[in-house]
Design a protein around this motif. Structure first.
Motif, PDB file in Angstrom:
ATOM      1  N   PHE A  38      53.379  32.950  95.616  1.00  9.69           N
ATOM      2  CA  PHE A  38      53.845  33.832  96.671  1.00  9.69           C
ATOM      3  C   PHE A  38      54.120  33.042  97.957  1.00  9.69           C
ATOM      4  O   PHE A  38      55.017  33.379  98.724  1.00  9.69           O
ATOM      5  N   VAL A  39      53.326  31.977  98.174  1.00  9.57           N
ATOM      6  CA  VAL A  39      53.478  31.162  99.380  1.00  9.57           C
ATOM      7  C   VAL A  39      54.544  30.100  99.159  1.00  9.57           C
ATOM      8  O   VAL A  39      55.553  30.034  99.881  1.00  9.57           O
ATOM      9  N   VAL A  40      54.328  29.218  98.197  1.00  9.01           N
ATOM     10  CA  VAL A  40      55.297  28.182  97.830  1.00  9.01           C
ATOM     11  C   VAL A  40      55.364  28.123  96.313  1.00  9.01           C
ATOM     12  O   VAL A  40      54.402  27.688  95.673  1.00  9.01           O
ATOM     13  N   PRO A  41      56.455  28.543  95.702  1.00 11.10           N
ATOM     14  CA  PRO A  41      56.552  28.513  94.246  1.00 11.10           C
ATOM     15  C   PRO A  41      56.793  27.101  93.733  1.00 11.10           C
ATOM     16  O   PRO A  41      57.453  26.299  94.402  1.00 11.10           O
ATOM     17  N   LEU A 218      59.073  40.302  98.476  1.00 10.22           N
ATOM     18  CA  LEU A 218      58.062  39.251  98.301  1.00 10.22           C
ATOM     19  C   LEU A 218      58.323  38.424  97.042  1.00 10.22           C
ATOM     20  O   LEU A 218      57.385  37.921  96.409  1.00 10.22           O
ATOM     21  N   ASP A 219      59.609  38.285  96.716  1.00 15.14           N
ATOM     22  CA  ASP A 219      60.012  37.495  95.548  1.00 15.14           C
ATOM     23  C   ASP A 219      60.370  36.085  96.039  1.00 15.14           C
ATOM     24  O   ASP A 219      61.538  35.715  96.149  1.00 15.14           O
ATOM     25  N   THR A 220      59.338  35.288  96.305  1.00 16.32           N
ATOM     26  CA  THR A 220      59.554  33.956  96.872  1.00 16.32           C
ATOM     27  C   THR A 220      60.343  33.043  95.942  1.00 16.32           C
ATOM     28  O   THR A 220      61.194  32.279  96.423  1.00 16.32           O
ATOM     29  N   PRO A 221      60.106  33.045  94.632  1.00 19.72           N
ATOM     30  CA  PRO A 221      60.935  32.189  93.764  1.00 19.72           C
ATOM     31  C   PRO A 221      62.428  32.493  93.866  1.00 19.72           C
ATOM     32  O   PRO A 221      63.253  31.573  93.863  1.00 19.72           O
ATOM     33  N   LEU A 222      62.785  33.774  93.997  1.00 16.56           N
ATOM     34  CA  LEU A 222      64.198  34.119  94.129  1.00 16.56           C
ATOM     35  C   LEU A 222      64.745  33.650  95.470  1.00 16.56           C
ATOM     36  O   LEU A 222      65.911  33.226  95.561  1.00 16.56           O
ATOM     37  N   VAL A 223      63.926  33.710  96.520  1.00 17.87           N
ATOM     38  CA  VAL A 223      64.353  33.199  97.819  1.00 17.87           C
ATOM     39  C   VAL A 223      64.710  31.721  97.707  1.00 17.87           C
ATOM     40  O   VAL A 223      65.773  31.282  98.159  1.00 17.87           O
ATOM     41  N   PHE A 224      63.821  30.936  97.085  1.00 17.90           N
ATOM     42  CA  PHE A 224      64.077  29.504  96.928  1.00 17.90           C
ATOM     43  C   PHE A 224      65.270  29.265  96.004  1.00 17.90           C
ATOM     44  O   PHE A 224      66.058  28.337  96.236  1.00 17.90           O
ATOM     45  N   ALA A 225      65.405  30.078  94.957  1.00 13.03           N
ATOM     46  CA  ALA A 225      66.539  29.923  94.042  1.00 13.03           C
ATOM     47  C   ALA A 225      67.853  30.154  94.776  1.00 13.03           C
ATOM     48  O   ALA A 225      68.814  29.398  94.607  1.00 13.03           O
ATOM     49  N   ALA A 226      67.904  31.193  95.614  1.00 12.97           N
ATOM     50  CA  ALA A 226      69.119  31.458  96.382  1.00 12.97           C
ATOM     51  C   ALA A 226      69.392  30.350  97.389  1.00 12.97           C
ATOM     52  O   ALA A 226      70.549  29.972  97.618  1.00 12.97           O
ATOM     53  N   LEU A 227      68.328  29.810  97.990  1.00 14.15           N
ATOM     54  CA  LEU A 227      68.508  28.694  98.931  1.00 14.15           C
ATOM     55  C   LEU A 227      69.088  27.470  98.227  1.00 14.15           C
ATOM     56  O   LEU A 227      69.929  26.763  98.786  1.00 14.15           O
ATOM     57  N   ILE A 228      68.646  27.226  97.010  1.00 15.93           N
ATOM     58  CA  ILE A 228      69.185  26.104  96.244  1.00 15.93           C
ATOM     59  C   ILE A 228      70.662  26.321  95.953  1.00 15.93           C
ATOM     60  O   ILE A 228      71.481  25.395  96.081  1.00 15.93           O
ATOM     61  N   VAL A 229      71.021  27.542  95.578  1.00 11.13           N
ATOM     62  CA  VAL A 229      72.431  27.841  95.298  1.00 11.13           C
ATOM     63  C   VAL A 229      73.277  27.652  96.560  1.00 11.13           C
ATOM     64  O   VAL A 229      74.380  27.087  96.511  1.00 11.13           O
ATOM     65  N   VAL A 230      72.758  28.106  97.708  1.00 11.16           N
ATOM     66  CA  VAL A 230      73.471  27.910  98.973  1.00 11.16           C
ATOM     67  C   VAL A 230      73.698  26.423  99.230  1.00 11.16           C
ATOM     68  O   VAL A 230      74.790  26.002  99.626  1.00 11.16           O
ATOM     69  N   SER A 231      72.652  25.626  98.997  1.00  3.61           N
ATOM     70  CA  SER A 231      72.766  24.184  99.226  1.00  3.61           C
ATOM     71  C   SER A 231      73.795  23.554  98.296  1.00  3.61           C
ATOM     72  O   SER A 231      74.586  22.698  98.718  1.00  3.61           O
ATOM     73  N   VAL A 232      73.785  23.964  97.036  1.00  4.70           N
ATOM     74  CA  VAL A 232      74.754  23.429  96.071  1.00  4.70           C
ATOM     75  C   VAL A 232      76.180  23.804  96.475  1.00  4.70           C
ATOM     76  O   VAL A 232      77.104  22.980  96.397  1.00  4.70           O
TER      77      VAL A 232
END
Length: 261
Positions: A38-41, A218-232
């Motif tokens: 929940f904090v850092v996946p 509170l879906d932290t993994p999806l937040v990080f997944a979307a951030l990765i897609v934005v970066s790509v």
């Protein structure tokens, strides 16, 4: 794989190796310190979220990419036109340039809600915000190139009867192309930021909306997944501009990390 492809692959190996090491260290640190997902996946959870939400992220990517492309194209056009006006018409340039610089100092995040109020929740406010954020480096790059022509070359052109428009088209603009491409590479990264900020302010789709919605769930993994897609997406657009730069200005020098000492 041709020679240039092999060279690009070899040059990318250090970055790939470092990225893999960082991901392994990240995964190990999460398990070693028992950090809640929940904090850092961990990267494994983010990868699982990427696969699980591939259709959602894919649709959001298309929407955000469309906003980026339209906004970037208009920002580039505005930047080029402003630079040409400032250089070609001296009095207009003296009046316009300080206003352009002043406008650039306005916090763009504060403008996003205003644009939503003015233009609604569709494509327009995101595009306007991207233009406002991204036109400035294009203007500066184009200006630098237009004004960096050797005075002797200008004098030579005038000696053979060239007019101001002739000098602009035949000398100043070709000289400005490498500077313009440098400004465009900065502008495309700012365009990605502008699209996400615009979607944060008000949107019903896109990667920025996905990040915001996942945060509320509170879906932290999806937040990080979307951030990765934005970066790509940002990296892909940046290198697309680099390819365009190589095609338009093959003579201009460019940064090559493999040749640095």
């Amino acid at each position: 794989m041709n020679r240039s492809g092999r060279r690009a692959f070899i040059n990318s190996l250090p970055s790939l190796a470092l990225g893999i090491l960082l991901l392994l260290a990240w995964e190990a640190a999460i398990w070693a310190f028992d950090v809640s997902a929940f904090v850092v996946p961990p990267p494994s959870s983010i990868a699982a979220s990427l696969v699980e939400n591939a259709s959602i992220l894919g649709g959001a990517t298309l929407i955000t990419a469309h906003e980026i492309l339209v906004g970037f194209a208009l920002a580039t056009l505005c930047g080029i036109v402003l630079a040409l006006l400032i250089v070609r018409f001296r009095l207009l340039g003296q009046a316009l340039y300080p206003i352009v610089v002043l406008f650039q100092t306005v916090p763009k995040v504060a403008l996003a809600p205003i644009f939503i109020l003015w233009f609604g929740y569709d494509l327009a406010p995101k595009v306007v915000l991207i233009v406002v954020i991204a036109f400035f480096p294009v203007t500066l790059g184009m200006l630098g190139g237009l004004q960096s022509v050797e005075p002797g070359l200008i004098s030579l052109m005038r000696s053979v009867g060239a007019r101001d428009n002739d000098i602009l088209l035949r000398v100043r603009i070709p000289n400005a192309l490498p500077h313009l491409m440098a400004g465009m590479k900065i502008a495309i990264t700012l365009s990605v930021i502008g699209a996400i900020v615009g979607e944060f302010a008000g949107a019903s789709a896109g990667l920025g909306y996905t990040i915001q919605f996942a945060s509320t769930q509170l879906d932290t993994p999806l937040v990080f997944a979307a951030l990765i897609v934005v970066s790509v997406v940002g990296v892909a657009f940046y290198y697309a501009i680099e390819v365009l730069e190589r095609a338009i200005t093959p003579w201009s020098p460019r940064f090559d990390p493999a040749q640095q000492h």
